[in-house]
Write a protein that holds these residues in place. Structure first.
Motif, PDB file in Angstrom:
ATOM      1  N   GLN A 198      16.775   6.352  33.159  1.00 42.16           N
ATOM      2  CA  GLN A 198      15.291   6.379  33.531  1.00 42.16           C
ATOM      3  C   GLN A 198      14.862   5.559  34.469  1.00 42.16           C
ATOM      4  O   GLN A 198      13.710   5.383  34.852  1.00 42.16           O
ATOM      5  CB  GLN A 198      14.505   6.615  32.181  1.00 42.16           C
ATOM      6  CG  GLN A 198      14.733   7.861  31.441  1.00 42.16           C
ATOM      7  CD  GLN A 198      13.633   7.963  30.173  1.00 42.16           C
ATOM      8  OE1 GLN A 198      13.061   7.072  29.867  1.00 42.16           O
ATOM      9  NE2 GLN A 198      13.758   9.084  29.800  1.00 42.16           N
ATOM     10  N   LEU A 199      15.721   4.281  34.396  1.00 38.81           N
ATOM     11  CA  LEU A 199      15.487   3.213  35.221  1.00 38.81           C
ATOM     12  C   LEU A 199      16.240   3.307  36.638  1.00 38.81           C
ATOM     13  O   LEU A 199      16.744   4.495  36.871  1.00 38.81           O
ATOM     14  CB  LEU A 199      15.763   1.875  34.685  1.00 38.81           C
ATOM     15  CG  LEU A 199      15.283   1.447  33.310  1.00 38.81           C
ATOM     16  CD1 LEU A 199      15.758   0.166  32.729  1.00 38.81           C
ATOM     17  CD2 LEU A 199      13.817   1.441  33.276  1.00 38.81           C
ATOM     18  N   TYR A 200      15.859   2.507  37.408  1.00 40.16           N
ATOM     19  CA  TYR A 200      16.457   2.383  38.808  1.00 40.16           C
ATOM     20  C   TYR A 200      18.060   2.629  39.007  1.00 40.16           C
ATOM     21  O   TYR A 200      18.665   1.322  38.540  1.00 40.16           O
ATOM     22  CB  TYR A 200      15.994   1.368  39.574  1.00 40.16           C
ATOM     23  CG  TYR A 200      16.604   1.260  41.215  1.00 40.16           C
ATOM     24  CD1 TYR A 200      15.676   2.469  42.125  1.00 40.16           C
ATOM     25  CD2 TYR A 200      17.440   0.656  41.629  1.00 40.16           C
ATOM     26  CE1 TYR A 200      16.328   2.355  43.460  1.00 40.16           C
ATOM     27  CE2 TYR A 200      17.873   0.593  42.988  1.00 40.16           C
ATOM     28  CZ  TYR A 200      17.354   1.679  43.759  1.00 40.16           C
ATOM     29  OH  TYR A 200      17.627   1.546  44.906  1.00 40.16           O
ATOM     30  N   GLY A 201      18.521   3.538  39.434  1.00 40.10           N
ATOM     31  CA  GLY A 201      20.144   3.605  39.913  1.00 40.10           C
ATOM     32  C   GLY A 201      21.237   4.352  39.190  1.00 40.10           C
ATOM     33  O   GLY A 201      21.017   4.617  37.644  1.00 40.10           O
ATOM     34  N   TRP A 202      22.019   4.833  39.733  1.00 37.69           N
ATOM     35  CA  TRP A 202      23.376   5.449  39.156  1.00 37.69           C
ATOM     36  C   TRP A 202      23.165   6.860  38.600  1.00 37.69           C
ATOM     37  O   TRP A 202      24.416   7.105  38.495  1.00 37.69           O
ATOM     38  CB  TRP A 202      23.864   4.553  37.977  1.00 37.69           C
ATOM     39  CG  TRP A 202      23.971   3.173  38.586  1.00 37.69           C
ATOM     40  CD1 TRP A 202      23.535   1.863  37.993  1.00 37.69           C
ATOM     41  CD2 TRP A 202      25.100   2.505  39.533  1.00 37.69           C
ATOM     42  NE1 TRP A 202      23.929   0.792  38.714  1.00 37.69           N
ATOM     43  CE2 TRP A 202      24.844   1.112  39.831  1.00 37.69           C
ATOM     44  CE3 TRP A 202      25.909   3.338  40.564  1.00 37.69           C
ATOM     45  CZ2 TRP A 202      25.612   0.521  40.776  1.00 37.69           C
ATOM     46  CZ3 TRP A 202      26.589   2.459  41.264  1.00 37.69           C
ATOM     47  CH2 TRP A 202      26.501   1.302  41.423  1.00 37.69           C
TER      48      TRP A 202
END
Length: 320
Positions: free
Chosen positions: A182-186
């Protein structure tokens, strides 16, 4: 399964969150597609608004006549992984194209992907493939497609959702995106690991060009960029939890090599957003914001590595 000689129907899935000015350019470029290729049956654009507060859906409703290919969906703000999953679930097409809402594409974008998919099927004798187009970064808002390709635009990623086309059933077999990211990245590269385990082959498709717009680098962006790097570090540890391999450790920079490299280059964090601010400001004033951004990577990568190891230290007691 999409076989050689059969037509494809593209569903272009786009998550968006408060990107209305550049989203308008993105959608207009998709309405200008040349799809005379007999391999293309048709296409739709599935836009998933991830809880925008900038009036995205109201604007789209008011301008619906301009965008006959667009279908819009709305979800509470849950991040791009959940938004892409919703788009795939509601899509009508047998082939999914992922792009970001700040990407402006050329008129032969879909045609190039269709040709790349057909060539891949002929090469590998199956549809166990996906095409990966070229992404060119630009800060030219007025005319983004005027930007030339640069060495810094090269990507060695196996699967990244900035510009890919893939048979829908392989996404479903892989299990779509993990919504814990849910956060930035991957979230896209993690899905790529699962697609690789299914034996999918990457087919480079450089004629499917998208221009990724972002504002020119300035000092006001730095706090947000630092926050993104810390988020990316935290999500990197989730990636490693799912796939505890050396390859993933290299990808997320959780190795002694990266810790040593960025520790040396940043002088243990002494070269940071405060101490490098005069250099960055001078480069920006000299009309070199891209070079300034590359210099800023020294401390941004240091924040990323720190974020990875801090999250990993928190993760170990939880797993134990």
């Amino acid at each position: 399964m999409v076989l050689r000689g059969k037509t494809v129907f593209f569903s272009i899935v786009i998550p968006t969150y408060n990107r209305l000015p550049i989203l308008a350019k993105c959608l207009r470029s998709l309405e200008r597609q040349n799809h005379d290729d007999v391999a293309i049956e048709g296409y739709e654009v599935v836009l998933v608004d991830d809880g925008s507060t900038d009036g995205t859906l109201a604007w789209l409703e008011a301008n619906a006549a301009e965008f006959p290919h667009v279908r819009s969906l709305l979800q509470d703000h849950q991040g791009p992984a959940a938004a892409r999953n919703l788009g795939v679930e509601r899509a009508k097409g047998d082939t999914i194209v992922f792009i970001d809402s700040d990407l402006v594409v050329t008129e032969n974008f879909l045609q190039a992907h269709a040709q790349g998919l057909q060539q891949g099927r002929e090469m590998y004798g199956s549809d166990r493939i996906f095409t990966y187009g070229r992404v060119i970064n630009t800060c030219n808002f007025d005319n983004p497609t005027a930007e030339p390709y640069k060495i810094t635009d090269f990507s060695a990623a196996y699967f990244a959702t900035g510009n890919v086309a893939i048979p829908r059933h392989w996404l479903e077999k892989a299990g779509l995106f993990d919504t814990r990211f849910q956060l930035y990245g991957w979230e896209d590269l993690e899905l790529g690991v699962r697609l690789k385990q299914l034996g999918l082959n990457l087919v480079k498709c450089p004629d499917a060009v998208g221009y990724h717009w972002h504002p020119a680098f300035n000092l006001e962006q730095i706090p947000n960029l630092i926050d993104k790097e810390i988020q990316r570090g935290r999500m990197g540890v989730l990636f490693y939890q799912k796939h505890p391999t050396w390859e993933v450790r290299m990808m997320i920079q959780m190795t002694w090599i990266h810790r040593l490299l960025w520790g040396i280059l940043s002088l243990g964090g002494q070269l940071n957003e405060r101490t490098l601010a005069p250099v960055l400001r001078w480069l920006i004033n000299q009309g070199k914001p891209q070079l300034a951004e590359q210099v800023a990577r020294i401390f941004l990568n240091w924040y990323n590595v720190q974020g990875v190891y801090e999250e990993y230290a928190l993760m170990k007691p939880r797993t134990e």
